[in-house]
Design a protein around this motif. Structure first.
Motif, PDB file in Angstrom:
ATOM      1  N   LEU A 206       0.843  -1.432   1.338  1.00 35.66           N
ATOM      2  CA  LEU A 206       1.389  -2.691   0.829  1.00 35.66           C
ATOM      3  C   LEU A 206       0.319  -3.513   0.120  1.00 35.66           C
ATOM      4  CD1 LEU A 206       3.693  -3.625   3.846  1.00 35.66           C
ATOM      5  CD2 LEU A 206       4.351  -2.611   1.657  1.00 35.66           C
ATOM      6  N   LEU A 207      -0.896  -3.478   0.625  1.00 41.24           N
ATOM      7  CA  LEU A 207      -1.993  -4.182  -0.050  1.00 41.24           C
ATOM      8  C   LEU A 207      -2.250  -3.584  -1.428  1.00 41.24           C
ATOM      9  CD1 LEU A 207      -4.463  -4.669   2.941  1.00 41.24           C
ATOM     10  CD2 LEU A 207      -3.244  -6.482   1.709  1.00 41.24           C
ATOM     11  N   ALA A 208      -2.150  -2.268  -1.538  1.00 40.64           N
ATOM     12  CA  ALA A 208      -2.333  -1.614  -2.835  1.00 40.64           C
ATOM     13  C   ALA A 208      -1.228  -2.021  -3.806  1.00 40.64           C
ATOM     14  CB  ALA A 208      -2.356  -0.101  -2.658  1.00 40.64           C
ATOM     15  N   CYS A 209       0.008  -2.133  -3.318  1.00 39.88           N
ATOM     16  CA  CYS A 209       1.121  -2.588  -4.161  1.00 39.88           C
ATOM     17  C   CYS A 209       0.878  -4.007  -4.652  1.00 39.88           C
ATOM     18  CB  CYS A 209       2.429  -2.534  -3.378  1.00 39.88           C
ATOM     19  SG  CYS A 209       3.063  -0.879  -3.073  1.00 39.88           S
ATOM     20  N   ARG A 210       0.399  -4.851  -3.775  1.00 38.86           N
ATOM     21  CA  ARG A 210       0.142  -6.246  -4.162  1.00 38.86           C
ATOM     22  C   ARG A 210      -0.942  -6.326  -5.229  1.00 38.86           C
ATOM     23  NH1 ARG A 210      -1.922 -10.224   0.431  1.00 38.86           N
ATOM     24  NH2 ARG A 210      -3.846  -9.077   0.016  1.00 38.86           N
TER      25      ARG A 210
END
Length: 255
Positions: A206-210
Motif C-alpha cells: 500500500l505504501l508503494a501504491c501511495r
C-alpha cells in the motif's frame, strides 16, 4: 484521466458540500475518498456505488447511541453512509480505549463501509491500534478485516469468502471496531469454516501504491469526474444565491 491528490480532494470536498455536508464533514469525507484512491483501494468506486444513496439521505439523520458502558458502545447509523455516521462512533471508541485500554464499537445499519478505512488511519495516527470487521451477507458470503498498527499510516487488509456458511448467519449491514492502546490487532486467518482468500494487502504494498499515486497521478473515471463537478456546481450556485440575498443595505445602520 489522471489528477493529483489535491485536485481529487478539492473536487470531492466541493461535491460533498453540494450534497449538503457541513464544511468539516465534507473535508473529512473528501480526505477519506482521496486517501483510499491513493492506496489503490477503490475509494472512487466505493463512492460511485453509494452516490445515489448519499443523495437520497437526509443530512439530519445523525447516528444514535443504543447502548454503552465503559468498554462497549452500539450505535445505529440509520441506514446512512459511514461518511455521515462513523465520526461519532470512532471518537467515542477512541475515548473509551484511551481510558480503559481496549474498546469495542459496533455501528449498525450503515453502508459504504469500505470508506471507513480513512477514518481509521487517523485514529492510528493518534497512537491507537485499530481493527475493523464487516461482512457482506450476499452470496458468496464475504468478510473483510482491516487492521492498523498504532502510528502507522496504512493498514493490513484481508478479504475472503466463507465457503461453508454458518447456519447462524444473518444479514449484516453493520461494522465492528476494536481499539487497543498497547496491543496489535492485525488480521490473522483462523477459522473452523473453509474460506478462500480473495485479497491480501500488506503495508509495504500500500505504501508503494501511495508513492506511485503521488508521483504519477491518480486515475479517475471521466464520467464520475463530471458527475462530481456537477455536484460541486450545486454548492457554487447555492453560495451565489446566498450572497445575492445578503447583498445591499441591511436592517441595521452598522451592517
Amino acid at each position: 484521466m489522471k489528477v493529483s491528490h489535491n485536485e481529487l480532494q478539492g473536487l470531492c470536498r466541493k461535491a460533498f458540500l453540494g450534497m449538503g455536508f457541513e464544511e468539516g464533514d465534507a473535508a473529512d469525507a473528501a480526505d477519506m475518498v482521496a486517501w483510499m484512491q491513493c492506496l489503490d483501494l477503490g475509494g472512487l468506486a466505493a463512492l460511485s456505488r453509494g452516490l445515489d444513496y448519499l443523495l437520497a439521505e437526509s443530512s439530519d439523520a445523525l447516528p444514535s447511541v443504543l447502548y454503552q458502558d465503559g468498554d462497549l458502545a452500539v450505535l445505529d447509523g440509520h441506514g446512512c453512509s459511514v461518511l455521515r455516521s462513523s465520526s461519532l462512533a470512532l471518537e467515542l471508541g477512541f475515548a473509551k480505549a484511551r481510558a480503559r485500554g481496549l474498546a469495542v464499537i459496533k455501528i449498525r445499519h450503515c453502508h459504504n463501509r469500505q470508506l471507513i478505512m480513512g477514518y481509521l488511519a487517523r485514529l492510528a495516527g493518534r497512537g491507537m491500534n485499530v481493527t475493523a470487521f464487516w461482512r457482506n451477507a450476499h452470496e458468496p458470503l464475504t468478510e473483510q478485516v482491516v487492521g492498523f498498527r498504532a502510528n502507522h499510516s496504512v493498514p493490513e487488509i484481508r478479504i475472503y469468502t466463507v465457503a461453508d456458511v454458518p447456519e447462524e448467519n444473518e444479514p449484516n449491514d453493520g461494522i465492528t471496531l476494536v481499539m487497543a492502546n498497547h496491543v496489535d490487532l492485525l488480521p490473522a486467518m483462523r477459522s473452523n469454516y473453509r474460506y478462500d482468500l480473495l485479497a491480501r494487502h500488506e503495508e509495504s504494498d500500500l505504501l508503494a501504491c501511495r508513492d506511485r499515486a503521488y508521483l504519477e497521478g491518480i486515475e479517475v473515471d471521466d464520467t464520475l469526474w463530471e458527475r462530481l463537478k456537477a455536484l460541486a456546481t450545486r454548492m457554487l450556485v447555492e453560495a451565489t444565491d446566498d450572497s445575492r440575498q445578503g447583498a445591499g443595505a441591511g436592517t441595521h445602520d452598522n451592517d
